[in-house]
Design an enzyme around this catalytic site. Structure first.
Site: not given
Length: 176
Positions: A62, A67-69
């Site tokens: 997501s 971490v995804c950002d």
């Protein structure tokens, strides 16, 4: 829609617990599977989203997680600095949420895609987490001839991928 015919247990963990990935494992040297995902404007995107380019396909659970950002920002910033490289972040976030993230990110040339509808990307690349209906963290680099030149299934979903390795492969693929 693809059929769910391959289940792989214990390939990755989520918060330290093994999860099951659905879809077959892809390997370096093999063809990059085709897929259909939705852009933030609900238009269909596939493997040809950047024809003739080296493509970094970045699977994330997501965009609304730290971490995804960071992963999405890193690959998009690096790709923007390399002529002939494009990065696509794929998650099951709805296109509305992805558009919101893109607007708040401050980045241009950001490609995001939603696999929420039928998990076409996730099943083709073997990254659907069966227990969560999210995508596992993974990075795939595809050359201009649609061959996989780098594959990383990140062992712990909450961990960062090996950015340097993926980017080194993308750079060296440009020079072939």
């Amino acid at each position: 829609m693809m059929t769910i015919d391959v289940m792989r247990d214990g390939v990755v963990t989520f918060r330290g617990r093994p999860v099951t990935l659905t879809g077959g494992e892809v390997k370096v040297g093999g063809p990059a599977p085709e897929f259909t995902v939705l852009g933030s404007d609900f238009s269909p995107l596939g493997l040809n989203f950047a024809p003739g380019a080296v493509r970094i396909l970045s699977a994330v659970p997501s965009l609304d997680t730290e971490v995804c950002d960071q992963q999405t920002r890193r690959f998009h910033e690096e790709a923007a600095a390399l002529d002939g490289v494009a990065a696509l972040a794929v998650s099951v976030d709805l296109p509305f949420a992805q558009a919101r993230w893109c607007g708040a990110s401050g980045l241009d040339r950001v490609w995001t895609a939603s696999d929420h509808r039928d998990l076409s990307f996730g099943l083709a690349y073997g990254v659907v987490v069966a227990q969560l209906r999210l995508l596992a963290r993974a990075v795939f680099v595809v050359d201009p001839a649609d061959q996989l030149v780098h594959v990383e299934y990140v062992a712990e979903i909450g961990a960062h991928p090996d950015y340097e390795q993926a980017l080194a492969v993308a750079r060296s693929t440009l020079n072939r």
